[in-house]
Design an enzyme around this catalytic site. Structure first.
Site, PDB file in Angstrom:
ATOM      1  N   ASN A   1      -5.872   5.470   9.881  1.00  0.00           N
ATOM      2  CA  ASN A   1      -5.555   5.403   8.394  1.00  0.00           C
ATOM      3  C   ASN A   1      -6.724   6.673   7.886  1.00  0.00           C
ATOM      4  O   ASN A   1      -7.693   6.449   8.330  1.00  0.00           O
ATOM      5  CB  ASN A   1      -5.753   4.133   7.690  1.00  0.00           C
ATOM      6  CG  ASN A   1      -5.821   4.567   6.166  1.00  0.00           C
ATOM      7  OD1 ASN A   1      -5.551   5.730   5.828  1.00  0.00           O
ATOM      8  ND2 ASN A   1      -6.211   3.538   5.676  1.00  0.00           N
ATOM      9  N   GLY A   2      -6.231   7.670   7.333  1.00  0.00           N
ATOM     10  CA  GLY A   2      -7.138   8.744   7.179  1.00  0.00           C
ATOM     11  C   GLY A   2      -6.696  10.130   7.465  1.00  0.00           C
ATOM     12  O   GLY A   2      -5.319  10.201   7.933  1.00  0.00           O
TER      13      GLY A   2
ATOM     14  N   TRP B   1       2.090   6.203   6.066  1.00  0.00           N
ATOM     15  CA  TRP B   1       2.259   6.980   4.801  1.00  0.00           C
ATOM     16  C   TRP B   1       2.114   8.534   5.136  1.00  0.00           C
ATOM     17  O   TRP B   1       1.143   8.784   5.438  1.00  0.00           O
ATOM     18  CB  TRP B   1       1.375   6.680   3.831  1.00  0.00           C
ATOM     19  CG  TRP B   1       1.997   7.000   2.419  1.00  0.00           C
ATOM     20  CD1 TRP B   1       2.852   6.205   1.489  1.00  0.00           C
ATOM     21  CD2 TRP B   1       1.386   8.193   1.477  1.00  0.00           C
ATOM     22  NE1 TRP B   1       2.933   6.937   0.113  1.00  0.00           N
ATOM     23  CE2 TRP B   1       2.090   8.218   0.061  1.00  0.00           C
ATOM     24  CE3 TRP B   1       0.470   9.234   1.773  1.00  0.00           C
ATOM     25  CZ2 TRP B   1       1.868   9.086  -0.855  1.00  0.00           C
ATOM     26  CZ3 TRP B   1       0.560  10.107   0.801  1.00  0.00           C
ATOM     27  CH2 TRP B   1       1.219  10.122  -0.551  1.00  0.00           C
TER      28      TRP B   1
ATOM     29  N   GLU C   1      -1.535   5.157 -20.556  1.00  0.00           N
ATOM     30  CA  GLU C   1      -1.291   4.166 -19.812  1.00  0.00           C
ATOM     31  C   GLU C   1       0.228   3.781 -19.618  1.00  0.00           C
ATOM     32  O   GLU C   1       0.709   3.517 -18.816  1.00  0.00           O
ATOM     33  CB  GLU C   1      -2.468   3.138 -19.867  1.00  0.00           C
ATOM     34  CG  GLU C   1      -2.199   1.810 -18.888  1.00  0.00           C
ATOM     35  CD  GLU C   1      -2.125   2.102 -17.414  1.00  0.00           C
ATOM     36  OE1 GLU C   1      -2.694   3.395 -16.948  1.00  0.00           O
ATOM     37  OE2 GLU C   1      -2.012   1.199 -16.507  1.00  0.00           O
TER      38      GLU C   1
ATOM     39  N   GLU D   1       5.932   5.633 -13.430  1.00  0.00           N
ATOM     40  CA  GLU D   1       5.587   5.242 -11.691  1.00  0.00           C
ATOM     41  C   GLU D   1       6.685   4.160 -11.322  1.00  0.00           C
ATOM     42  O   GLU D   1       6.977   4.344 -10.135  1.00  0.00           O
ATOM     43  CB  GLU D   1       4.214   4.937 -11.535  1.00  0.00           C
ATOM     44  CG  GLU D   1       3.805   3.729 -12.042  1.00  0.00           C
ATOM     45  CD  GLU D   1       2.300   3.496 -11.599  1.00  0.00           C
ATOM     46  OE1 GLU D   1       1.865   3.842 -10.464  1.00  0.00           O
ATOM     47  OE2 GLU D   1       1.626   2.914 -12.423  1.00  0.00           O
TER      48      GLU D   1
ATOM     49  N   LYS E   1      -0.812   2.161  -2.912  1.00  0.00           N
ATOM     50  CA  LYS E   1      -1.665   1.384  -3.829  1.00  0.00           C
ATOM     51  C   LYS E   1      -3.088   1.896  -3.972  1.00  0.00           C
ATOM     52  O   LYS E   1      -3.743   2.133  -4.813  1.00  0.00           O
ATOM     53  CB  LYS E   1      -1.833  -0.044  -3.496  1.00  0.00           C
ATOM     54  CG  LYS E   1      -2.505  -0.896  -4.088  1.00  0.00           C
ATOM     55  CD  LYS E   1      -1.905  -1.095  -5.395  1.00  0.00           C
ATOM     56  CE  LYS E   1      -2.896  -2.075  -6.331  1.00  0.00           C
ATOM     57  NZ  LYS E   1      -2.881  -2.034  -7.873  1.00  0.00           N
TER      58      LYS E   1
ATOM     59  N   LYS F   1       2.897   3.827 -16.440  1.00  0.00           N
ATOM     60  CA  LYS F   1       3.460   2.594 -15.820  1.00  0.00           C
ATOM     61  C   LYS F   1       4.918   3.161 -15.840  1.00  0.00           C
ATOM     62  O   LYS F   1       5.549   2.701 -14.926  1.00  0.00           O
ATOM     63  CB  LYS F   1       3.274   1.484 -16.904  1.00  0.00           C
ATOM     64  CG  LYS F   1       2.032   0.898 -16.642  1.00  0.00           C
ATOM     65  CD  LYS F   1       1.452   0.134 -15.572  1.00  0.00           C
ATOM     66  CE  LYS F   1       0.807   1.183 -14.441  1.00  0.00           C
ATOM     67  NZ  LYS F   1      -0.333   1.368 -14.495  1.00  0.00           N
TER      68      LYS F   1
ATOM     69  N   ARG G   1       0.840  -1.225   0.108  1.00  0.00           N
ATOM     70  CA  ARG G   1       0.066  -0.139  -0.056  1.00  0.00           C
ATOM     71  C   ARG G   1       0.958   1.405   0.114  1.00  0.00           C
ATOM     72  O   ARG G   1       0.542   2.409  -0.253  1.00  0.00           O
ATOM     73  CB  ARG G   1      -1.001   0.197   1.121  1.00  0.00           C
ATOM     74  CG  ARG G   1      -1.990  -1.124   1.264  1.00  0.00           C
ATOM     75  CD  ARG G   1      -2.589  -1.215   2.515  1.00  0.00           C
ATOM     76  NE  ARG G   1      -3.735  -0.104   2.773  1.00  0.00           N
ATOM     77  CZ  ARG G   1      -4.837  -0.060   2.304  1.00  0.00           C
ATOM     78  NH1 ARG G   1      -5.193  -1.191   1.784  1.00  0.00           N
ATOM     79  NH2 ARG G   1      -5.567   0.809   2.712  1.00  0.00           N
TER      80      ARG G   1
ATOM     81  N   HIS H   1       3.382  20.368 -32.345  1.00  0.00           N
ATOM     82  CA  HIS H   1       2.784  21.517 -31.663  1.00  0.00           C
ATOM     83  C   HIS H   1       3.503  21.863 -30.302  1.00  0.00           C
ATOM     84  O   HIS H   1       3.119  22.724 -29.653  1.00  0.00           O
ATOM     85  CB  HIS H   1       1.115  21.512 -31.407  1.00  0.00           C
ATOM     86  CG  HIS H   1       0.349  21.318 -32.803  1.00  0.00           C
ATOM     87  ND1 HIS H   1       0.166  22.449 -33.452  1.00  0.00           N
ATOM     88  CD2 HIS H   1       0.023  20.477 -33.349  1.00  0.00           C
ATOM     89  CE1 HIS H   1      -0.404  21.992 -34.668  1.00  0.00           C
ATOM     90  NE2 HIS H   1      -0.719  20.569 -34.558  1.00  0.00           N
TER      91      HIS H   1
HETATM   92  O1  M6R Z   1      -8.019   1.858  -6.695  1.00  0.00           O
HETATM   93  P1  M6R Z   1      -8.082   2.706  -7.822  1.00  0.00           P
HETATM   94  O2  M6R Z   1      -8.359   2.172  -9.145  1.00  0.00           O
HETATM   95  O3  M6R Z   1      -9.302   3.798  -7.383  1.00  0.00           O
HETATM   96  O4  M6R Z   1      -6.850   3.680  -8.124  1.00  0.00           O
HETATM   97  C1  M6R Z   1      -6.710   4.653  -9.045  1.00  0.00           C
HETATM   98  C2  M6R Z   1      -5.133   5.274  -9.043  1.00  0.00           C
HETATM   99  O5  M6R Z   1      -4.662   5.319  -7.794  1.00  0.00           O
HETATM  100  C3  M6R Z   1      -4.211   3.936  -9.606  1.00  0.00           C
HETATM  101  O6  M6R Z   1      -4.802   3.542 -10.777  1.00  0.00           O
HETATM  102  C4  M6R Z   1      -3.030   4.431  -9.801  1.00  0.00           C
HETATM  103  O7  M6R Z   1      -2.941   5.532 -10.634  1.00  0.00           O
HETATM  104  C5  M6R Z   1      -2.197   3.216 -10.011  1.00  0.00           C
HETATM  105  N1  M6R Z   1      -0.768   3.412  -9.135  1.00  0.00           N
HETATM  106  C6  M6R Z   1      -1.638   3.117 -11.485  1.00  0.00           C
HETATM  107  O8  M6R Z   1      -0.647   2.094 -11.570  1.00  0.00           O
END
Ligand code: M6R
Length: 612
Positions: free
Chosen positions: A101-102, A75, A487, A494, A607, A491, A27, A510
């Site tokens: 958490n929150g 986190w 996408e 990240e 996550k 990937k 996470r 452009h």
């Molecule tokens: O759990 P979710 O699908 O709502 O999450 C959305 C994004 O946080 C998630 O897709 C994030 O962009 C990933 N790390 C991408 O690989």
């Protein structure tokens, strides 16, 4: 984001909590900690900045005695990552220890009030107000019994603004764990003579398949052999235990080096399972979603709302919705939608896509859409996640647990399910049935096409080893190829930390083309015969300016012109991202491996983003 684990049972809690924390690592976190109450009623807390490994090697770890305890991966949001700011936190009298958490949005006001009342604080966190406020509220109770403690916790929660999943442990009630949540995930696992608490199911799947789901503002009082539930006003309520059929192997690496690689390779299966019995006798079959033809005919706008990869899945399907249904379809980032005063009413259909079902912005956007009268559908991978409890309808992607932070199999499953939903709506409207029939045939063939790609990974691996030192990359494509480019670019950035951007191929000229030079990699996606010649010449233009080029295509392309032409099977343009994304996922994966990075737990990322 932050992970929570808890145990009350008949075994030493420490190891069970550590195991759970290890499973929550994905996470994202910067520090970790555990608290236990020993049989002689002593509260012990061990915590530190860094990894769970550091916690396991902490010189005080053996002080954690007892069969009841709580654990946390933090986190950082309020206060830097440090031992002091790590959870669990305690009140000044060490009567209560809490993991959270929150975000407590009104913590500054509460802290101020408590300081004036004589309370001392040691950390910069918002969380520390919680145990102190419970302490403060307990003083107003008649005694320190379980009932009074529970009431003090309830009064405290009534005063909190923001989001929380909380576990509270106290030497005053040494055999009990009290938990509650509001807009942050928390589940309770039920065992024999032992019970568990966790932020998510995979963390405790090795202990039990039976789970209780706590709703917002509910409380659970947990011992080794009982779980009692209370609603917001502390009236006792009953809850049914749910059996979740995921097995442990689904959450293990099964011989793969990393979860991400395992999840990439699981895509034929996750796609097959997402289709499941949803295509039956030549028609779509969505028993969980029944909308009448009359209601559907009133819909004049569709929104697909999500974040990150899930939003990219929406973008991949936008044109399909418009072409199949003849209804304007807007794809929105949830964090924008929630603040933009969108044009949504009872004639709007809003589809919320979220792997975790816990993304704070997506849930907030869902609430806004509902307030405005829209019909809402959640597409998620996690059974009974928060989003499912609020949407009018829920459709599950059956991708299985996705552990790697970088989403892979969830993305392809989301496109598959969005496509089935679009066809289903077109069948209800009796529209574009020929296109629908073609797509149904294509859907069935996709898993074996994905298998074919996965049996040919060497060219991608080799290309990754040639370009992993480059500093910039550009992904280009048109229409659905552009959606897949977004996408692929996400990937790469990240998990490899390489600067990467995605552009509609026609936009390069452009402005961005000014950035093209020797140390740039260009990835061209070319799967649509209509736009293929245009995009090919866009890639050639950058080649002449020194970039290295990878072309992902199912068209006839002169291989000699580019550094690598990777061919994928034929597929309808509407479904092409499901195939073209696979080599892009592998490309990002192998670049990250070449750089020696932690593929599954990239820096700064969580996550599921459960706070704003
Ligand atoms: O759990 P979710 O699908 O709502 O999450 C959305 C994004 O946080 C998630 O897709 C994030 O962009 C990933 N790390 C991408 O690989």
């Amino acid at each position: 984001m932050c992970g929570i684990i808890g145990y009350v049972g008949n075994k030493e809690a420490k190891q069970i909590l550590i195991n759970g924390l290890l499973r929550l690592e994905y996470r994202g976190y910067d520090s970790a900690g555990i608290a236990t109450v020993s049989p002689d009623n002593v509260l012990n807390i061990v915590k530190n900045k860094g990894r769970i490994k550091d916690l396991m090697e902490n010189k005080n770890i053996d002080s954690l005695k007892g069969t009841v305890g709580i654990g946390h991966t933090r986190w950082a949001t309020h206060g830097i990552p440090s031992e002091t700011n790590s959870h669990p936190h305690v009140d000044q009298d060490k009567l209560f220890t809490v993991v959270h958490n929150g975000i407590i949005e009104n913590y500054a006001l509460l802290k101020d009030m408590l300081i004036k009342a004589g309370y001392n604080f040691y950390s910069q966190t918002d969380t520390e107000v919680v145990p102190n406020l419970i302490n403060y509220n307990l003083k107003k109770e008649k005694d320190q019994s379980l009932e009074s403690v529970l009431h003090a916790i309830k009064v405290t929660c009534d005063e909190l603004e923001g989001s929380y999943a909380l576990e509270i442990l106290s030497p005053l009630i040494p055999n009990y764990l009290i938990v509650t949540r509001r807009n942050s995930p928390l589940i309770i696992g039920s065992g024999h003579g032992e019970n568990y608490v966790s932020s998510d199911i995979p963390a405790i799947l090795s202990y039990t398949n039976n789970f209780y789901l706590l709703d917002n503002n509910e409380y659970a009082v947990i011992t080794n052999n009982s779980v009692e539930f209370y609603n917001e006003s502390l009236t006792k309520i009953e809850k049914e235990v749910r059996n979740i059929a995921w097995d442990m192997s689904a959450a293990e690496k099964e011989g793969f080096d990393d979860y991400m690689l395992k999840e990439i390779f699981e895509q034929p299966k996750s796609i097959r399972e997402t289709i499941g019995s949803r295509l039956l006798n030549g028609k779509t079959n969505l028993p969980d979603f029944e909308i009448s033809e009359e209601k559907l005919k009133e819909i004049n706008k569709i929104y697909i709302i999500a974040c990150g990869t899930a939003m990219h899945a929406g973008l991949a399907c936008k044109r399909l919705y418009e072409h199949l249904l003849g209804i304007e379809t807007v794809v929105e980032v949830a964090s924008e939608f929630r603040y933009k005063d969108p044009l949504v009413d009872d004639k709007t259909l809003c589809i919320f896509v979220s792997q975790s079902g816990e993304t704070a912005d997506t849930i907030a956007a869902l609430r806004l859409a509902k307030e405005n009268g829209a019909t809402t559908i959640a597409i998620t991978n996690v059974i009974s996640s928060s989003i499912t409890r609020e949407a009018d309808y829920t459709l599950y992607t059956h991708a299985g647990p996705e552990i790697a932070v970088a989403s892979t199999k969830a993305y392809t499953a989301q496109i598959i399910l969005l496509t089935i939903l679009a066809i289903n709506l077109s069948e209800t409207l009796h529209m574009n049935l020929v296109l629908g029939t073609q797509l149904k045939q294509e859907l069935v063939e996709i898993p074996s096409k994905v298998e074919k790609i996965l049996s040919n990974i060497e060219p991608i691996k080799n290309f990754a080893s040639e370009v992993y030192k480059e500093t910039d990359s550009f992904f280009i494509g048109r229409l659905e190829d552009y959606a897949a480019a977004l996408e692929g670019s996400l990937k790469l950035k990240e998990i490899s930390y390489i600067h990467s951007e995605a552009y509609p191929a026609g936009e390069l000229k452009h402005g961005p083309i000014a950035l093209i030079e020797d140390n740039v990699t260009i990835i061209g996606l070319i799967t649509n015969p209509l736009t293929a010649p245009k995009t090919l010449s866009n890639v050639e233009e950058v080649l002449t300016r020194g970039a290295k080029a990878l072309v992902i295509t199912n068209q006839i392309v002169d291989q000699s012109k580019f550094d690598l032409v990777y061919t994928i099977p034929e597929i309808s343009e509407y479904l092409s991202p499901v195939l073209s994304v696979i080599p892009l996922q592998l490309f990002a994966y192998y670049i990250s491996k070449e750089k020696g990075l932690d593929v599954d737990k990239p820096r700064n990322l969580a996550k599921s983003v459960t706070v704003e």
